[in-house]
Design an enzyme around this catalytic site. Structure first.
Site, PDB file in Angstrom:
ATOM      1  N   GLN A  87      -2.875   0.132  -5.365  1.00  0.00           N
ATOM      2  CA  GLN A  87      -2.777   1.503  -5.864  1.00  0.00           C
ATOM      3  C   GLN A  87      -3.691   1.703  -7.076  1.00  0.00           C
ATOM      4  OE1 GLN A  87      -0.744   4.128  -4.525  1.00  0.00           O
ATOM      5  NE2 GLN A  87      -2.161   5.267  -5.821  1.00  0.00           N
TER       6      GLN A  87
ATOM      7  N   ARG B 284      -6.883   5.475  -1.415  1.00  0.00           N
ATOM      8  CA  ARG B 284      -6.313   4.204  -0.952  1.00  0.00           C
ATOM      9  C   ARG B 284      -7.158   3.665   0.205  1.00  0.00           C
ATOM     10  NH1 ARG B 284      -1.013   3.035  -1.824  1.00  0.00           N
ATOM     11  NH2 ARG B 284      -1.674   1.017  -0.980  1.00  0.00           N
TER      12      ARG B 284
ATOM     13  N   CYS C 184       1.440   7.803  -7.640  1.00  0.00           N
ATOM     14  CA  CYS C 184       1.097   7.005  -6.454  1.00  0.00           C
ATOM     15  C   CYS C 184       1.672   7.601  -5.182  1.00  0.00           C
ATOM     16  CB  CYS C 184       1.553   5.569  -6.649  1.00  0.00           C
ATOM     17  SG  CYS C 184       3.338   5.369  -6.834  1.00  0.00           S
TER      18      CYS C 184
ATOM     19  N   ARG D   5       3.726  -6.447   2.015  1.00  0.00           N
ATOM     20  CA  ARG D   5       4.556  -5.597   1.148  1.00  0.00           C
ATOM     21  C   ARG D   5       5.961  -6.180   1.202  1.00  0.00           C
ATOM     22  NH1 ARG D   5       5.051   0.878   0.521  1.00  0.00           N
ATOM     23  NH2 ARG D   5       3.198   0.370  -0.681  1.00  0.00           N
TER      24      ARG D   5
HETATM   25  N1  NVA Z   1       7.565   2.060  -7.568  1.00  0.00           N
HETATM   26  C1  NVA Z   1       7.575   2.523  -6.198  1.00  0.00           C
HETATM   27  C2  NVA Z   1       6.181   2.638  -5.671  1.00  0.00           C
HETATM   28  C3  NVA Z   1       6.084   3.101  -4.234  1.00  0.00           C
HETATM   29  C4  NVA Z   1       4.665   3.197  -3.752  1.00  0.00           C
HETATM   30  C5  NVA Z   1       8.400   1.553  -5.355  1.00  0.00           C
HETATM   31  O1  NVA Z   1       8.288   0.342  -5.572  1.00  0.00           O
HETATM   32  O2  NVA Z   1       9.177   2.001  -4.510  1.00  0.00           O
HETATM   33  N1   CP Z   2       1.682   4.782  -2.871  1.00  0.00           N
HETATM   34  C1   CP Z   2       2.108   4.040  -1.827  1.00  0.00           C
HETATM   35  O1   CP Z   2       1.986   2.807  -1.811  1.00  0.00           O
HETATM   36  O2   CP Z   2       2.622   4.759  -0.794  1.00  0.00           O
HETATM   37  P1   CP Z   2       3.403   4.199   0.488  1.00  0.00           P
HETATM   38  O3   CP Z   2       4.715   3.644   0.011  1.00  0.00           O
HETATM   39  O4   CP Z   2       3.544   5.398   1.380  1.00  0.00           O
HETATM   40  O5   CP Z   2       2.556   3.116   1.123  1.00  0.00           O
END
Ligand code: NVA
Ligand code: CP
Length: 301
Positions: free
Chosen positions: A132, A285, A257, A102
């Site tokens: 997601q 998930r 999400c 991530r």
């Molecule tokens: N668009 C959001 C999704 C989080 C799961 C972000 O990138 O923070």
């Molecule tokens: N939806 C999602 O990715 O949640 P987190 O940021 O909690 O992992």
């Protein structure tokens, strides 16, 4: 060896296999049936942004499949002290069986994958969030059956989630209507490449008309905290409420999400509406990523 950096890395048949397998693995889990095909396998998890769902679902998922997971944060690895991503990829992929990342720039996961000996999974970049979408597609199939030929409405920011919805429209064969404030449209190259699947409209009301699935996300994503206040004004007309869902198809489901900001992209009550399936979506998930891990780790044998 296969990576999962966007939904385009799997064929439509493979994606449908993962979704159906996720539904099956969820049943095993519910029945207390042990399923441990990944005994002794290790997942490396690199998190350069915060997470609740992604971290817990991958870590719990690996444990349930008989393997284990290692959480790696830039704060306490050499990644945070400037070790090149290519070197980290070469080293980590000699030690673990699969890596999940991530991060901010999508380019980072691509560079890691180019130097990795093991499958790499995109667990969210500034551009895409394909894991997601596996959970969202599983949730739709469980609730309503096949999504092929259905109409989906995306409300809000043309962000990473919106981009993955565009990819999903192509791969799972549905029509996507996107309503964003001016200046927050999804990437023009992605829009241009998917003209036959997507339509950009001006208002949430236009987007949801007849839609079978309505989805939204936060107005300011991780990394955009400085823009929060300004975005609250720019996105003010893009809040999802029960009244907006009333304008969609009678059998609409609503997804987010998460995490959600009540009073911003959702009002204070819509997550409690029976049409909202967000808690099931969040649980999925776990099942969807277990199916993905099984798929990726069986490909390389
Ligand atoms: N668009 C959001 C999704 C989080 C799961 C972000 O990138 O923070
Ligand atoms: N939806 C999602 O990715 O949640 P987190 O940021 O909690 O992992």
């Amino acid at each position: 060896m296969r990576h999962f950096l966007t939904l385009q890395d799997l064929t439509p048949d493979e994606l449908n296999w993962v979704v159906n397998r996720a539904i099956e693995l969820k049943r095993y889990q519910r029945q207390g049936q042990l399923h441990e095909p990944l005994k002794n396998r290790v997942l490396g998890m690199i998190f350069e942004k915060s997470s609740t769902r992604t971290r817990v679902s991958f870590e719990a998922g690996m444990a349930q499949l008989g393997g284990s997971a290692i959480f790696l944060s830039p704060r306490d690895t050499q990644l945070g002290r400037g070790e090149p991503i290519e070197d980290s990829a070469r080293v980590l992929s000699r030690m673990v069986d699969v890596v999940m990342i991530r991060t901010f720039d999508h380019d980072t996961v691509e560079r890691f994958a180019a130097f990795s000996q093991v499958p790499v999974i995109n667990a969210l970049t500034d551009d895409f969030h394909p894991c997601q979408l596996l959970a969202d597609m599983q949730t739709f199939v469980e609730q309503r059956g096949s999504i092929q030929g259905k109409t989906v409405a995306w409300i809000g920011d043309g962000n990473n989630m919106c981009h993955s919805y565009i990819n999903a429209a192509r791969q799972f064969d549905f029509q996507l209507r996107i309503a964003t404030p001016v200046g927050f449209e999804p990437a023009t190259s992605l829009v241009a490449a998917n003209r036959d699947r997507i339509e950009l409209v001006s208002t949430p009301e236009q987007a949801v008309r007849g839609a079978h699935l309505v989805a939204t996300d936060v107005w300011a994503s991780m990394g955009q905290e400085d823009e929060q206040q300004q975005r609250q004004q720019q996105f003010a007309n893009y809040q999802v409420s029960e009244a907006l869902l009333d304008q969609a198809s009678d059998d609409v489901v609503f997804m987010h999400c998460l995490p959600a900001h009540r009073g911003e992209e959702v009002n204070h009550t819509v997550l409690d509406d029976p049409r909202a399936v967000v808690w099931e979506e969040a649980e999925n998930r776990l099942h969807a990523q277990k199916a993905l891990l099984e798929f990726l780790l069986s490909q390389e044998e």
